[in-house]
Design a protein around this motif. Structure first.
Motif, mmCIF file in Angstrom:
data_model
loop_
_atom_site.group_PDB
_atom_site.id
_atom_site.type_symbol
_atom_site.label_atom_id
_atom_site.label_comp_id
_atom_site.label_asym_id
_atom_site.label_seq_id
_atom_site.Cartn_x
_atom_site.Cartn_y
_atom_site.Cartn_z
ATOM 1 N N VAL A 148 -32.774 17.093 137.562
ATOM 2 C CA VAL A 148 -32.081 16.241 136.454
ATOM 3 C C VAL A 148 -33.488 15.406 135.714
ATOM 4 O O VAL A 148 -33.450 15.492 134.455
ATOM 5 N N TYR A 149 -34.286 14.921 136.425
ATOM 6 C CA TYR A 149 -35.223 14.174 135.648
ATOM 7 C C TYR A 149 -36.054 15.277 134.798
ATOM 8 O O TYR A 149 -36.623 14.843 133.824
ATOM 9 N N GLY A 150 -36.397 16.327 135.430
ATOM 10 C CA GLY A 150 -37.320 17.497 134.627
ATOM 11 C C GLY A 150 -36.501 17.864 133.354
ATOM 12 O O GLY A 150 -37.193 17.995 132.388
ATOM 13 N N ALA A 151 -35.490 18.274 133.596
ATOM 14 C CA ALA A 151 -34.537 18.808 132.334
ATOM 15 C C ALA A 151 -34.528 17.420 131.278
ATOM 16 O O ALA A 151 -34.670 17.761 130.112
ATOM 17 N N THR A 152 -34.565 16.272 131.737
ATOM 18 C CA THR A 152 -34.374 15.105 130.790
ATOM 19 C C THR A 152 -35.701 14.891 130.149
ATOM 20 O O THR A 152 -35.895 14.983 128.816
ATOM 21 N N VAL A 153 -36.903 15.051 130.847
ATOM 22 C CA VAL A 153 -38.334 15.213 130.262
ATOM 23 C C VAL A 153 -38.563 16.161 129.230
ATOM 24 O O VAL A 153 -39.062 16.011 128.090
ATOM 25 N N PHE A 154 -38.074 17.425 129.815
ATOM 26 C CA PHE A 154 -38.368 18.529 129.108
ATOM 27 C C PHE A 154 -37.569 18.398 127.635
ATOM 28 O O PHE A 154 -38.118 18.675 126.278
ATOM 29 N N LEU A 155 -36.344 17.878 127.940
ATOM 30 C CA LEU A 155 -35.670 17.801 126.278
ATOM 31 C C LEU A 155 -36.148 16.784 125.505
ATOM 32 O O LEU A 155 -36.047 16.663 124.240
ATOM 33 N N SER A 156 -36.544 15.793 126.207
ATOM 34 C CA SER A 156 -37.303 14.518 125.618
ATOM 35 C C SER A 156 -38.581 14.949 124.470
ATOM 36 O O SER A 156 -38.444 14.635 123.442
ATOM 37 N N PHE A 157 -39.316 15.850 125.385
ATOM 38 C CA PHE A 157 -40.648 16.150 124.606
ATOM 39 C C PHE A 157 -40.041 17.235 123.565
ATOM 40 O O PHE A 157 -40.809 17.559 122.553
ATOM 41 N N PHE A 158 -39.012 18.108 123.737
ATOM 42 C CA PHE A 158 -38.774 18.994 122.967
ATOM 43 C C PHE A 158 -38.228 18.242 121.581
ATOM 44 O O PHE A 158 -38.781 18.626 120.435
ATOM 45 N N LEU A 159 -37.418 17.211 121.599
ATOM 46 C CA LEU A 159 -37.086 16.564 120.512
ATOM 47 C C LEU A 159 -38.099 15.841 119.866
ATOM 48 O O LEU A 159 -38.213 15.441 118.588
ATOM 49 N N MET A 160 -39.158 15.603 120.687
ATOM 50 C CA MET A 160 -40.391 14.864 119.895
ATOM 51 C C MET A 160 -41.121 15.944 119.042
ATOM 52 O O MET A 160 -41.684 15.625 117.857
ATOM 53 N N LEU A 161 -41.006 16.966 119.609
ATOM 54 C CA LEU A 161 -41.724 18.460 118.762
ATOM 55 C C LEU A 161 -40.885 18.457 117.512
ATOM 56 O O LEU A 161 -41.521 18.792 116.454
ATOM 57 N N VAL A 162 -39.505 18.499 117.708
ATOM 58 C CA VAL A 162 -38.776 18.534 116.230
ATOM 59 C C VAL A 162 -39.032 17.155 115.351
ATOM 60 O O VAL A 162 -39.286 17.608 114.205
ATOM 61 N N PHE A 163 -39.528 15.904 115.855
ATOM 62 C CA PHE A 163 -39.695 14.935 115.002
ATOM 63 C C PHE A 163 -41.151 15.213 114.466
ATOM 64 O O PHE A 163 -41.466 14.820 113.472
ATOM 65 N N MET A 164 -41.883 15.955 115.019
ATOM 66 C CA MET A 164 -43.429 16.073 114.634
ATOM 67 C C MET A 164 -43.376 17.071 113.367
ATOM 68 O O MET A 164 -44.597 17.531 112.907
ATOM 69 N N THR A 165 -42.265 17.637 113.182
ATOM 70 C CA THR A 165 -42.241 18.689 111.972
ATOM 71 C C THR A 165 -42.346 17.809 110.660
ATOM 72 O O THR A 165 -42.653 18.538 109.495
ATOM 73 N N TYR A 166 -42.087 16.332 110.530
ATOM 74 C CA TYR A 166 -42.236 15.577 109.694
ATOM 75 C C TYR A 166 -41.054 15.897 108.532
ATOM 76 O O TYR A 166 -41.207 15.450 107.616
#
Length: 207
Positions: A148-166
């Protein structure tokens, strides 16, 4: 013969393939926006709208996983606490009433514990020892927590990459999903934990 007039296949340019737009500044582009993967290539306004809805859903899913992680930890903690309580009851039943000598030993143990607690307040050794030593978690529960922790971290960084599209729309979709998920799965709070400042209020920005 002069073939200069036939350059580029009778003067017609070959159509260029649409490419992903790479932006490092705030933008509101829609067409040819790529989200994280090259295959997630937005070519229509409808596709962009559906992509924004998908980002909102991922934000809600992230908050759901955070709630699952908290509930899982609580269940494991309650199970371990119940096991400890049963073990203490069994030891008390087995030992029965202690004699005078055992009472003296218990008194000495209590005095040593008090001394160690006082020393811990001065040196911090007891607090460090208690933080390093904890209740062992069974392998199955530990593996479930890790998943569960790994899935949470993966999703968090994925959304961070979405944010980095500016991209303003994608950023808004990310924030909207997080807020909506927090509203849905944050209907209750632990008042005692918040007042004692012991709640782990981790959001999407930290792990």
């Amino acid at each position: 013969m002069d073939h200069g007039g036939h350059g580029g296949h009778d003067g017609h340019d070959m159509p260029t393939m649409a490419r992903c737009k790479m932006n490092m500044l705030w933008n509101t582009d829609i067409i040819d926006t790529c989200i994280v993967f090259k295959s997630w290539h937005i070519r229509t306004s409808t596709g962009f709208l559906l992509s924004c809805l998908a980002i909102v859903a991922l934000g809600v899913l992230y908050e759901y996983l955070r709630g699952v992680q908290r509930d899982l930890d609580k269940r494991i903690a309650l199970s371990l606490a119940a096991g400890k309580a049963k073990g203490r009851e069994r030891s008390r039943t087995r030992d029965g009433d202690s004699g005078q000598s055992e009472g003296n030993v218990a008194t000495l143990v209590d005095v040593e514990e008090v001394d160690s607690e006082e020393a811990g307040l001065l040196t911090g050794r007891r607090a460090l020892k208690s933080s390093l030593t904890g209740t062992p978690v069974p392998p199955v529960s530990r593996a479930l927590r890790a998943a569960v922790y790994g899935a949470t971290v993966f999703l968090s960084f994925f959304l961070m990459l979405v944010f980095m599209t500016y991209n303003a729309y994608l950023i808004f979709a990310t924030v909207l999903g997080a807020a909506l998920g927090h509203y849905i799965f944050g209907a209750t709070i632990n008042v005692d934990a918040i007042l004692s400042e012991s709640s782990g209020g981790k959001g999407m920005a930290c792990h």
